[in-house]
Write a protein that holds these residues in place. Structure first.
Motif, mmCIF file in Angstrom:
data_model
loop_
_atom_site.group_PDB
_atom_site.id
_atom_site.type_symbol
_atom_site.label_atom_id
_atom_site.label_comp_id
_atom_site.label_asym_id
_atom_site.label_seq_id
_atom_site.Cartn_x
_atom_site.Cartn_y
_atom_site.Cartn_z
ATOM 1 N N VAL A 74 -8.480 -0.044 -16.593
ATOM 2 C CA VAL A 74 -8.370 1.842 -16.656
ATOM 3 C C VAL A 74 -7.104 1.828 -15.834
ATOM 4 N N ARG A 75 -7.335 2.976 -16.841
ATOM 5 C CA ARG A 75 -6.190 3.488 -16.776
ATOM 6 C C ARG A 75 -5.244 4.388 -15.664
ATOM 7 N N ALA A 76 -6.102 4.542 -14.808
ATOM 8 C CA ALA A 76 -4.798 4.806 -14.085
ATOM 9 C C ALA A 76 -4.236 3.296 -13.659
ATOM 10 N N ARG A 77 -3.918 2.403 -13.762
ATOM 11 C CA ARG A 77 -3.933 1.044 -13.687
ATOM 12 C C ARG A 77 -2.477 0.756 -14.562
ATOM 13 N N TYR A 78 -2.645 1.288 -15.739
ATOM 14 C CA TYR A 78 -1.807 0.983 -17.059
ATOM 15 C C TYR A 78 -0.948 0.552 -16.975
ATOM 16 N N ALA A 79 0.365 0.637 -15.927
ATOM 17 C CA ALA A 79 1.797 0.481 -15.660
ATOM 18 C C ALA A 79 1.823 -0.159 -14.057
ATOM 19 N N GLU A 80 1.201 -0.525 -14.386
ATOM 20 C CA GLU A 80 0.294 -1.425 -12.105
ATOM 21 C C GLU A 80 1.625 -2.622 -12.623
ATOM 22 N N THR A 81 2.174 -2.962 -13.623
ATOM 23 C CA THR A 81 2.470 -4.256 -13.635
ATOM 24 C C THR A 81 4.354 -4.499 -13.081
ATOM 25 N N PHE A 82 4.420 -2.886 -13.828
ATOM 26 C CA PHE A 82 5.576 -2.092 -13.395
ATOM 27 C C PHE A 82 6.585 -2.215 -12.350
ATOM 28 N N PRO A 83 6.045 -2.290 -11.305
ATOM 29 C CA PRO A 83 6.909 -2.685 -9.554
ATOM 30 C C PRO A 83 7.272 -3.992 -9.220
ATOM 31 N N ALA A 99 1.127 -0.935 0.165
ATOM 32 C CA ALA A 99 -0.332 -0.208 0.444
ATOM 33 C C ALA A 99 0.396 1.212 -0.212
ATOM 34 N N ASN A 100 1.843 0.625 0.217
ATOM 35 C CA ASN A 100 2.777 2.430 0.203
ATOM 36 C C ASN A 100 3.365 3.119 -0.860
ATOM 37 N N ALA A 101 3.304 4.852 -0.976
ATOM 38 C CA ALA A 101 2.809 5.222 -2.174
ATOM 39 C C ALA A 101 1.449 5.070 -3.027
ATOM 40 N N TYR A 102 0.963 4.660 -2.193
ATOM 41 C CA TYR A 102 -1.308 4.471 -3.176
ATOM 42 C C TYR A 102 -1.552 6.416 -3.378
ATOM 43 N N HIS A 103 -1.261 6.238 -4.167
ATOM 44 C CA HIS A 103 -1.816 7.281 -4.592
ATOM 45 C C HIS A 103 -4.117 7.677 -5.220
ATOM 46 N N LEU A 104 -4.587 8.654 -5.087
ATOM 47 C CA LEU A 104 -5.792 8.640 -5.120
ATOM 48 C C LEU A 104 -5.521 9.018 -6.939
ATOM 49 N N PRO A 105 -6.099 9.032 -7.916
ATOM 50 C CA PRO A 105 -5.665 9.543 -9.571
ATOM 51 C C PRO A 105 -6.792 10.204 -9.480
ATOM 52 N N HIS A 157 -0.998 2.436 -7.704
ATOM 53 C CA HIS A 157 -1.110 1.939 -6.744
ATOM 54 C C HIS A 157 -0.206 0.403 -7.192
ATOM 55 N N ALA A 158 0.687 -0.157 -6.563
ATOM 56 C CA ALA A 158 0.957 -2.126 -6.447
ATOM 57 C C ALA A 158 0.217 -2.228 -5.420
ATOM 58 N N LEU A 159 -0.993 -2.284 -5.054
ATOM 59 C CA LEU A 159 -1.429 -2.981 -3.573
ATOM 60 C C LEU A 159 -2.113 -4.270 -4.699
ATOM 61 N N MET A 160 -2.163 -4.803 -5.098
ATOM 62 C CA MET A 160 -3.264 -6.063 -6.034
ATOM 63 C C MET A 160 -2.714 -6.634 -7.260
ATOM 64 N N PRO A 161 -1.726 -7.811 -6.447
ATOM 65 C CA PRO A 161 -1.067 -7.912 -7.867
ATOM 66 C C PRO A 161 -1.580 -9.045 -9.078
ATOM 67 N N ARG A 162 -2.764 -9.709 -8.038
ATOM 68 C CA ARG A 162 -3.727 -10.326 -8.644
ATOM 69 C C ARG A 162 -4.489 -9.982 -9.363
ATOM 70 N N ASP A 163 -5.020 -8.342 -9.810
ATOM 71 C CA ASP A 163 -5.291 -7.440 -10.522
ATOM 72 C C ASP A 163 -4.639 -7.661 -12.211
#
Length: 343
Positions: free
Chosen positions: A123-132, A22-28, A101-107
């Protein structure tokens, strides 16, 4: 010898798992894609101040540490993503967003056997979510895993259809989250919903090959982890508020079903909830007899124990706040077992 990545279901003995942060969770800013995902009326903006957001992040990290400790105590290796930036700008032709965020790798990721799939998230805000997770993915690839990514979606405005029956996705390009899929050995159940379209199901079927059969289902509005779980061959956990016997996917109707109908409400720490109370059934099976369950879900604990399962209660306060429970916030990478057909 089993490689670093080998997982065909959610119930064989768990050996390695990735837990998000949840670290660095951001509200886009709330755009069309977020309104579509959360079925929001109006802007749905948050007015959470920095102190309140920091508090729920801190509490969630405490709970994820307890989750990690429980898993480690059961002999499971736990991996975590790399640090992420706060609200990094994302841009594609026609739209801009901010990383969430990088909270939910299952998604954002899906493991099918020895293959890891990067999902084409709508969801556009999750476009780069695999990067972490790229450092881990590179490690798994070097150890022999097959690492593939679905076509990067364009996500224009016409992707998001608001119909009288609820939001659906257009069929212009393959779209799905990893959490749209229930893994059952050689059979994969793909939930067609506002987070996965039929073109996505067809792409996945072709990508994983003839060893697997992809069944299109439609049992809930988005992800399946708060609606149906396969506890072990022959035993289901189902959401009694959303499903009846005839709503269970046909190949699974002969299995015994535990109907859960009493989710406790943990509340939420921001201005609006990103999940219903059913996030309480977002559980993780360590093996066919052992299940990790949010500690507040006393009714679910009793129900599973009555069935003879060993339940490990772990505190988790902000499933509704962030929209994800233990299942969402983890990705099982290796389970001891091989490809089988259970149907």
């Amino acid at each position: 010898m089993t490689g670093l990545v080998s997982s065909y279901n959610d119930f064989d003995p768990l050996e390695e798992i990735v837990v998000g942060t949840a670290n660095a969770y951001h509200l886009p800013p709330v755009d069309t894609s977020l309104r579509h995902f959360f079925q929001l009326d109006g802007a749905g903006t948050d007015r959470a101040d920095a102190a309140r957001l920091a508090r729920v992040i801190e509490e969630t990290e405490e709970d994820l540490a307890a989750f990690t400790e429980a898993l480690t105590g059961l002999g499971v290796r736990v991996r975590r993503p790399e640090p992420v930036g706060l609200g990094e700008r994302l841009a594609q032709p026609g739209w801009e967003a901010e990383a969430n965020h990088a909270l939910m790798p299952r998604d954002c990721l899906l493991v099918v056997g020895s293959t890891v799939v990067e999902a084409p998230m709508p969801v556009r805000a999750r476009y780069a979510e695999t990067f972490p997770y790229r450092g881990l993915l590179t490690e798994y690839f070097e150890a022999g895993a097959r690492w593939i990514a679905a076509p990067r979606p364009r996500l224009p405005e016409e992707t998001y259809l608001f119909t009288p029956d609820g939001p659906v996705l257009a069929e212009h390009e393959p779209l799905f989250d990893g959490a749209n899929v229930i893994r059952c050995g050689a059979d994969l159940f793909f939930n067609v919903s506002n987070t996965g379209n039929r073109l996505g199901a067809r792409w996945l079927a072709r990508a994983v090959g003839d060893e697997f059969t992809v069944h299109e289902i439609s049992i809930c509005d988005d992800h399946v982890g708060t609606t149906l779980h396969l506890l072990r061959p022959g035993l289901l956990l189902a959401n009694a508020g959303r499903l009846g016997q005839d709503d269970i996917p046909a190949p699974l109707r002969s299995w015994k079903t535990l109907w859960f109908d009493d989710p406790a409400d943990d509340g939420y720490g921001l201005d609006w909830a990103r999940a219903s109370t059913w996030i309480g059934m977002n559980i993780v099976s360590v093996d066919r007899e052992t299940v990790i369950v949010p500690a507040a879900q006393n009714g679910l604990v009793r129900q599973l124990e009555k069935e003879g399962l060993t339940v490990v209660p772990v505190p988790y306060r902000h499933g509704r706040t962030f929209g994800g429970g233990f299942h969402c916030c983890s990705l099982d990478v290796r389970r001891r077992g091989s490809l089988e057909s259970y149907l």
